[in-house]
Design an enzyme around this catalytic site. Structure first.
Site, PDB file in Angstrom:
ATOM      1  CG  HIS A 175     -83.821 -25.884 -80.159  1.00  0.00           C
ATOM      2  ND1 HIS A 175     -82.944 -25.529 -81.141  1.00  0.00           N
ATOM      3  CD2 HIS A 175     -83.877 -27.231 -80.155  1.00  0.00           C
ATOM      4  CE1 HIS A 175     -82.485 -26.630 -81.718  1.00  0.00           C
ATOM      5  NE2 HIS A 175     -83.022 -27.671 -81.143  1.00  0.00           N
TER       6      HIS A 175
ATOM      7  CG  ASP B 139     -86.727 -33.939 -76.696  1.00  0.00           C
ATOM      8  OD1 ASP B 139     -86.968 -34.882 -77.460  1.00  0.00           O
ATOM      9  OD2 ASP B 139     -85.620 -33.410 -76.589  1.00  0.00           O
TER      10      ASP B 139
HETATM   11  N1  CMC Z   1     -86.120 -23.318 -68.610  1.00  0.00           N
HETATM   12  C1  CMC Z   1     -85.839 -22.144 -68.009  1.00  0.00           C
HETATM   13  N2  CMC Z   1     -84.962 -21.244 -68.501  1.00  0.00           N
HETATM   14  C2  CMC Z   1     -84.336 -21.553 -69.644  1.00  0.00           C
HETATM   15  C3  CMC Z   1     -84.591 -22.759 -70.330  1.00  0.00           C
HETATM   16  C4  CMC Z   1     -85.527 -23.660 -69.764  1.00  0.00           C
HETATM   17  N3  CMC Z   1     -85.796 -24.821 -70.374  1.00  0.00           N
HETATM   18  N4  CMC Z   1     -83.832 -22.813 -71.443  1.00  0.00           N
HETATM   19  C5  CMC Z   1     -83.124 -21.677 -71.453  1.00  0.00           C
HETATM   20  N5  CMC Z   1     -83.433 -20.911 -70.373  1.00  0.00           N
HETATM   21  C6  CMC Z   1     -82.909 -19.562 -70.078  1.00  0.00           C
HETATM   22  C7  CMC Z   1     -81.494 -19.648 -69.528  1.00  0.00           C
HETATM   23  O1  CMC Z   1     -81.477 -19.713 -68.126  1.00  0.00           O
HETATM   24  C8  CMC Z   1     -80.890 -18.367 -70.050  1.00  0.00           C
HETATM   25  O2  CMC Z   1     -81.332 -17.327 -69.221  1.00  0.00           O
HETATM   26  P1  CMC Z   1     -80.379 -16.014 -68.979  1.00  0.00           P
HETATM   27  O3  CMC Z   1     -80.191 -15.394 -70.336  1.00  0.00           O
HETATM   28  O4  CMC Z   1     -81.166 -15.177 -68.043  1.00  0.00           O
HETATM   29  O5  CMC Z   1     -79.105 -16.547 -68.409  1.00  0.00           O
HETATM   30  C9  CMC Z   1     -81.565 -18.159 -71.406  1.00  0.00           C
HETATM   31  O6  CMC Z   1     -82.815 -18.865 -71.325  1.00  0.00           O
HETATM   32  C10 CMC Z   1     -80.762 -18.736 -72.578  1.00  0.00           C
HETATM   33  O7  CMC Z   1     -80.423 -20.079 -72.260  1.00  0.00           O
HETATM   34  P2  CMC Z   1     -79.073 -20.789 -72.708  1.00  0.00           P
HETATM   35  O8  CMC Z   1     -78.799 -21.925 -71.798  1.00  0.00           O
HETATM   36  O9  CMC Z   1     -78.009 -19.755 -72.890  1.00  0.00           O
HETATM   37  O10 CMC Z   1     -79.496 -21.319 -74.125  1.00  0.00           O
HETATM   38  P3  CMC Z   1     -78.768 -22.464 -74.926  1.00  0.00           P
HETATM   39  O11 CMC Z   1     -79.018 -22.170 -76.358  1.00  0.00           O
HETATM   40  O12 CMC Z   1     -77.353 -22.611 -74.509  1.00  0.00           O
HETATM   41  O13 CMC Z   1     -79.527 -23.801 -74.470  1.00  0.00           O
HETATM   42  C11 CMC Z   1     -81.010 -25.616 -74.370  1.00  0.00           C
HETATM   43  C12 CMC Z   1     -80.488 -24.451 -75.211  1.00  0.00           C
HETATM   44  C13 CMC Z   1     -81.880 -26.499 -75.242  1.00  0.00           C
HETATM   45  C14 CMC Z   1     -79.820 -26.469 -73.882  1.00  0.00           C
HETATM   46  C15 CMC Z   1     -81.800 -25.040 -73.174  1.00  0.00           C
HETATM   47  O14 CMC Z   1     -82.907 -24.279 -73.641  1.00  0.00           O
HETATM   48  C16 CMC Z   1     -82.286 -26.135 -72.222  1.00  0.00           C
HETATM   49  O15 CMC Z   1     -81.518 -26.555 -71.347  1.00  0.00           O
HETATM   50  N6  CMC Z   1     -83.554 -26.626 -72.399  1.00  0.00           N
HETATM   51  C17 CMC Z   1     -84.056 -27.727 -71.593  1.00  0.00           C
HETATM   52  C18 CMC Z   1     -83.509 -29.038 -72.154  1.00  0.00           C
HETATM   53  C19 CMC Z   1     -84.212 -29.447 -73.438  1.00  0.00           C
HETATM   54  O16 CMC Z   1     -85.430 -29.433 -73.555  1.00  0.00           O
HETATM   55  N7  CMC Z   1     -83.391 -29.879 -74.421  1.00  0.00           N
HETATM   56  C20 CMC Z   1     -83.911 -30.423 -75.682  1.00  0.00           C
HETATM   57  C21 CMC Z   1     -83.511 -29.615 -76.889  1.00  0.00           C
HETATM   58  S1  CMC Z   1     -84.441 -30.114 -78.343  1.00  0.00           S
HETATM   59  C22 CMC Z   1     -83.926 -31.719 -78.645  1.00  0.00           C
HETATM   60  C23 CMC Z   1     -82.559 -31.791 -79.215  1.00  0.00           C
HETATM   61  O17 CMC Z   1     -82.297 -31.212 -80.291  1.00  0.00           O
HETATM   62  O18 CMC Z   1     -81.712 -32.440 -78.608  1.00  0.00           O
END
Ligand code: CMC
Length: 431
Positions: free
Chosen positions: A308, A366
């Protein structure tokens, strides 16, 4: 709220600029850069808004490190345990918990707006049967602007109130009808003697040819899902609603924009993507393969329902959702549901893996919601529409707060331009 005496100093090319620092009631201090471009001629750069507060708000507060979510100061676990969705709606919209009389009046106003204009049926019938219910919702909610002309003037406080009640009341009907249309069943009209969640379940699973008995356990679980998703401060869809409405667009158009944004798999679409992922994993022995894929930088796969932007600890909503999943499956006699077993084992293995703990990736809301919704009989395509039904009150509360703010301006981000500089047009025969 603000402490004008504290300033941050920014030095650019030997010249120092003082920027006021504001202290919020909770959360990190905020450096006010509104005059930066005017005085220093520079922009700040923050794609994805990772360090930018886009507005003032008094509605919802998240402490991502503690895993805390407060609505108007009240913790989400207390609201999910002791309150119910319409009371939480009142709290979000008006700032305080209602008295019994205020709650009765609010519930009556919502339940008396649940029907859709009869002509709106033709919108549903115009879609292909295999349309995703989110596509139908984006279209139908946007189309409400064409049916409820008497509540589109955003400068009129009364019209704003009527639009708010209409959307909270009609969104379950719209989502349920999108579902009914996709399975070829007749639309079921709302029943105003039922509570919000029971009415929604009946509109989804009832048929005109027989009585539908609402299971109170399922209706409580449904209400809890609505409550847990009601608001989440300045997330992508809420920011979309705020940005859309900053131009003065009508509320139905703005909420339709929020629904469109919610649809994406990184946001509200994650509940559908998560259940599909759990189904694809299928059995616990395949979990290591999927964890390895999630860790592989060359593989775009991510563990859905994990991570998140704000929570760097357990999502407090996920804790309640997990407990709710256990209760619902036990009461339905399907506690040995293989998908739940995969989910629990996946959670345990991911939490024990340093990749996830080092990056502070925990299960989010989720991760468990899809399991409950599937057990209730919803297809995965309905998961995000249900999120949209729940989040409508959050979008509306934030929209109302923004419109009432005298400082409101059109949202207009700037950019770090990396394209070609001035050049002359070349005639086609010379290219
Ligand atoms: N699985 C594997 N690696 C992950 C994941 C994951 N679900 N989420 C983040 N990472 C890694 C990512 O690859 C990155 O690694 P590095 O620093 O080595 O490049 C690091 O963690 C930080 O990730 P980010 O993409 O920079 O983080 P963000 O804050 O931009 O993204 C997120 C947050 C929710 C979009 C992401 O965690 C994700 O895609 N999660 C899966 C989708 C999901 O479950 N979304 C629902 C969110 S809760 C409901 C809502 O509020 O909508």
């Amino acid at each position: 709220m603000s402490d004008e005496k504290r300033t941050a100093k920014l030095e650019i090319d030997g010249k120092t600029y003082e920027l006021p620092i504001f202290s919020p009631t909770a959360g990190p201090d905020v450096v006010d850069i509104r005059k930066l471009y005017g005085t220093a001629g520079v922009f700040t750069y923050d794609p994805g808004f990772t360090s930018t507060a886009s507005c003032d708000s008094t509605i919802t507060f998240i402490d991502g490190d503690k895993g805390e979510l407060l609505h108007r100061g009240y913790p989400i676990d207390q609201l999910a345990g002791k309150s119910h969705f319409l009371e939480v709606c009142y709290l979000l919209l008006y700032g305080e918990l209602p008295s019994p009389a205020q709650l009765e009046d609010f519930e009556s106003r919502v339940t008396n707006h649940t029907m859709l204009h009869e002509q709106m049926q033709y919108f549903f019938r115009g879609f292909r049967r295999d349309a995703h219910p989110m596509a139908i919702m984006v279209g139908v909610v946007g189309a409400m602007s064409a049916f409820y002309h008497d509540s589109t003037d955003i400068s009129d406080e009364w019209q704003r109130e009527v639009a708010s009640i209409r959307m909270i009341a009609k969104m379950p009907t719209i989502a349920a009808w999108a579902f009914k249309y996709s399975i070829g069943q007749p639309f079921v009209y709302p029943r105003n003697d039922l509570d919000y969640a029971s009415n929604f379940l009946r509109m989804c699973f009832g048929v005109p040819s027989e009585e539908y008995e609402v299971n109170p356990i399922l209706s409580r679980a449904m209400d809890r899902i609505f409550t847990l998703h009601a608001d989440h401060e300045q997330n992508a869809s809420t920011s979309t609603v705020r940005l859309a409405s900053s131009s003065g667009a009508n509320p139905f158009a703005c909420i339709a924009a929020g629904i469109a944004c919610l649809w994406g798999p990184a946001h509200g679409g994650a509940n559908q993507a998560c259940l599909e992922m759990l189904q694809e994993i299928g059995t616990p022995d395949r979990i290591p393969e999927f964890i390895a894929r999630a860790k592989d930088k060359d593989d775009p796969f991510r563990l859905m329902g994990f991570g998140h932007r704000v929570y760097k600890n357990f999502d407090p909503r996920a804790k309640v959702m997990k407990q709710s999943a256990d209760e619902v499956l036990e009461l339905l006699g399907i506690e040995n549901n293989p998908i739940l077993q995969v989910a629990k084992e996946l959670e345990a293995q991911a939490l024990a893996d340093p990749y996830f703990s080092d990056k502070k990736l925990f299960p989010n809301v989720d991760f468990y919601s899809g399991i409950i919704l599937e057990a209730m009989g919803f297809p995965t395509s309905m998961f995000t529409p249900i999120f949209a039904v729940s989040r409508t009150v959050g979008w509306i509360s934030q929209w109302k707060e923004m419109i009432a703010d005298p400082q409101m301006k059109i949202g207009r981000p700037r950019q770090l331009y990396q394209g070609a500089t001035l050049r002359d047009y070349v005639d086609i025969e010379k290219r």
